[in-house]
Scaffold this active site. Structure first.
Site, PDB file in Angstrom:
ATOM      1  N   SER A 166       0.854  -1.190   0.000  1.00  0.00           N
ATOM      2  CA  SER A 166       0.000   0.000   0.000  1.00  0.00           C
ATOM      3  C   SER A 166       0.888   1.237   0.000  1.00  0.00           C
ATOM      4  O   SER A 166       1.712   1.392  -0.903  1.00  0.00           O
ATOM      5  CB  SER A 166      -0.957  -0.032   1.200  1.00  0.00           C
ATOM      6  OG  SER A 166      -1.856   1.063   1.156  1.00  0.00           O
ATOM      7  N   HIS A 192      -2.445  -1.071  -3.541  1.00  0.00           N
ATOM      8  CA  HIS A 192      -3.601  -0.189  -3.386  1.00  0.00           C
ATOM      9  C   HIS A 192      -3.401   1.039  -4.267  1.00  0.00           C
ATOM     10  O   HIS A 192      -2.520   1.854  -4.015  1.00  0.00           O
ATOM     11  CB  HIS A 192      -3.757   0.249  -1.928  1.00  0.00           C
ATOM     12  CG  HIS A 192      -4.075  -0.870  -0.995  1.00  0.00           C
ATOM     13  ND1 HIS A 192      -3.920  -0.764   0.370  1.00  0.00           N
ATOM     14  CD2 HIS A 192      -4.559  -2.119  -1.217  1.00  0.00           C
ATOM     15  CE1 HIS A 192      -4.290  -1.902   0.941  1.00  0.00           C
ATOM     16  NE2 HIS A 192      -4.673  -2.740  -0.002  1.00  0.00           N
ATOM     17  N   ASP A 288      -4.617  -4.813   5.892  1.00  0.00           N
ATOM     18  CA  ASP A 288      -4.920  -5.628   4.717  1.00  0.00           C
ATOM     19  C   ASP A 288      -3.754  -6.568   4.416  1.00  0.00           C
ATOM     20  O   ASP A 288      -2.604  -6.143   4.340  1.00  0.00           O
ATOM     21  CB  ASP A 288      -5.197  -4.728   3.505  1.00  0.00           C
ATOM     22  CG  ASP A 288      -5.688  -5.516   2.301  1.00  0.00           C
ATOM     23  OD1 ASP A 288      -6.214  -6.633   2.494  1.00  0.00           O
ATOM     24  OD2 ASP A 288      -5.557  -5.007   1.170  1.00  0.00           O
TER      25      ASP A 288
END
Length: 343
Positions: A166, A192, A288
């Site tokens: 991310s 992401h 995540d």
């Protein structure tokens, strides 16, 4: 607890108003000011000392990239790039990441509402406020490490490498993938990133790496020597049919407020590849990927997390380590070597 001070830099008065109003709804965030161009922003940064800035990439008088270079050289602080969902916007955003921006978000528009934007922007600001900003020379170019090799293609054709990242992940992925040898097992990547940005990201990586890199399409085979990047706004799921691994690309609900989500990839990899997989979790905010990486480990996969020192944001790897999902905790520069050893 002190508030996170934010400066909004955008030539659009409407965007400045939207960002200020939306961010002001959160008690831990204070919009200390806004600026229509980099010249005004420069003065406000010096006087207001924000913790984070949001920066429009395309502005009059001085474009966002030029300003970002000056900012990183003289007054480095976390910057979140605000860009349009266009191929040009995607390429400019990646250039900004190279310069030192920590994250990016798409401008609200017809397919991307203010409500969608607000929650994501707040999470990015919170992560950015604790990010490690890397000061870079404007001439700095990434230099790949030693060229690695893997014993034979036949031995690796049934292996799958799944990687999730991310905040700070664009640079981390460039580091890892550019060090992977051309006979690497098939690689699946979730970063992401908004839609359209991933197309430019895959093209950029493809130009830098020994392996091929492309944005994944539904039913693409997972093959040695190729990395598939999950397209923005779609989950990527590993499937298997006989000896063939392939990916399914679909919408589905957001997971951890993300689509694509790392957990979706990791959990499907645990199910369909089991001990034939290697899972890698890189820099990023939130949790995540942690649960999915644990499932991979429980199915016999080797698992790797980027260490705190080399992370821009030590969030996702930290959560994975906390729940016991990680076999090896490794500095970013050594992750490719560790993957090869596990293969």
């Amino acid at each position: 607890m002190s508030k996170i001070k934010v400066l909004v830099v955008d030539d659009s008065a409407i965007v400045r108003k939207i960002f200020t109003e939306e961010l002001s709804k959160y008690p831990d965030i204070e919009v200390v000011g806004s600026a229509p161009d980099p010249f005004v922003a420069r003065d406000k940064i010096v006087h207001l000392k924000p913790d984070v800035i949001t920066l429009d990439i395309e502005m009059p008088r001085m474009d966002g990239l030029t300003f970002l270079k000056k900012l990183m050289r003289h007054y480095p602080l976390p910057a979140i790039i605000v860009s349009s969902l266009t191929p040009k916007g995607g390429k400019l955003t990646l250039e900004a990441m190279d310069i030192g921006a920590v994250d990016a978000i798409a401008k609200p528009g017809s397919s991307y509402s203010v409500g969608d934007m607000s929650g994501q922007l707040v999470e990015k600001i919170r992560a950015a406020s604790g990010a490690r900003v890397v000061r870079k020379s404007t001439q700095e170019m990434f230099q790949p490490g030693s060229r690695l090799s893997i014993r034979s293609l036949a031995e690796t054709s049934n292996k799958v490498i799944a990687i999730g990242a991310s905040t700070g992940g664009t640079e981390a992925l460039k580091n890892v993938l550019s060090r992977m040898p051309p006979d690497s097992p098939g690689i699946l990547v979730v970063q992401h990133m908004p839609a359209n940005f991933t197309t430019a990201f895959a093209e950029r990586l493809n130009s830098l790496c020994q392996i091929g890199v492309k944005e994944a399409a539904d039913n693409d085979s997972v093959t040695p020597g190729t990395a598939l990047i999950a397209p923005g706004n779609y989950h990527m799921i590993l499937r298997r049919s006989g000896a063939r691994y392939y990916v399914q690309i679909k919408m589905g609900p957001m997971v951890h407020h993300q689509r694509p989500a790392v957990d979706v990839l990791f959990k499907s990899t645990a199910k369909y590849a089991g001990a034939n997989a290697i899972g890698v979790i890189l820099t990023g905010m939130g949790a995540d990927g942690a649960a999915g990486l644990l499932e991979m480990k429980q199915m016999g996969a080797g698992t790797i997390a980027q260490n705190e020192k080399s992370c821009i944001v030590y969030g996702m790897p930290k959560e994975a380590v906390k729940i016991g999902a990680v076999d090896k905790i490794v500095h970013l520069d050594s992750i490719a070597d560790e993957i090869v050893r596990m293969v």
